[in-house]
Design a protein around this motif. Structure first.
Motif, mmCIF file in Angstrom:
data_model
loop_
_atom_site.group_PDB
_atom_site.id
_atom_site.type_symbol
_atom_site.label_atom_id
_atom_site.label_comp_id
_atom_site.label_asym_id
_atom_site.label_seq_id
_atom_site.Cartn_x
_atom_site.Cartn_y
_atom_site.Cartn_z
ATOM 1 N N ILE A 31 0.860 -1.183 0.000
ATOM 2 C CA ILE A 31 0.000 0.000 0.000
ATOM 3 C C ILE A 31 0.888 1.223 0.000
ATOM 4 O O ILE A 31 1.783 1.342 0.840
ATOM 5 N N ASN A 76 -0.998 -2.144 8.177
ATOM 6 C CA ASN A 76 -1.819 -1.589 7.077
ATOM 7 C C ASN A 76 -2.997 -0.796 7.634
ATOM 8 O O ASN A 76 -4.141 -0.940 7.171
ATOM 9 N N ALA A 97 -7.349 3.587 0.246
ATOM 10 C CA ALA A 97 -5.980 3.092 0.129
ATOM 11 C C ALA A 97 -5.668 2.819 -1.332
ATOM 12 O O ALA A 97 -6.550 2.364 -2.074
ATOM 13 N N GLY A 99 -2.824 0.830 -3.761
ATOM 14 C CA GLY A 99 -1.705 -0.088 -3.704
ATOM 15 C C GLY A 99 -1.826 -1.192 -4.726
ATOM 16 O O GLY A 99 -2.604 -1.101 -5.683
#
Length: 121
Positions: A31, A76, A97, A99
């Protein structure tokens, strides 16, 4: 699949504080960016604060000096500490997020389901 689960929203009086948390789980390879967006009734969703994996942060002018974004890369997880809350901070807060998922070379954006923050005057 990647899931983002938010927690920490609620009702608070003006001048109070809340801490939001967002944990990402699932098929995550990496991420890069994690961020909090917010959407007030009748308004467009806007960025409140963001943080990249190296720790660089960005804030909307309206929250600078009051909100602090942080993250735990090992978990995370991203946090948003909100102090000196104002009625105009009332909104649904969404975690985002960006990623790469396992087995992929593409960058994806994942969103949480949102958590309500209500600030009474």
């Amino acid at each position: 699949q990647v899931q983002l689960v938010e927690s920490g929203g609620g009702l608070v009086q003006a001048g109070g504080s809340l801490r939001l948390s967002c944990a990402a789980s699932g098929s995550i390879f990496s991420i890069n960016t994690m961020a909090w967006y917010r959407q007030a009734p009748g308004k467009q969703r806007e960025l409140a604060a963001g943080i990249i994996s190296g720790g660089t942060t960005t804030y909307a002018d309206s929250v600078k000096g009051r909100f602090t974004i942080s993250r735990d890369n090992a978990k995370n997880t991203v946090y948003l500490q909100m102090n000196n809350l104002k009625p105009e901070d009332t909104a649904v807060y969404y975690c985002k997020a960006e990623g790469i998922s396992l087995g992929s070379k593409s960058i994806y954006a994942w969103w949480g389901q949102g958590t309500q923050v209500t600030v009474s005057s």
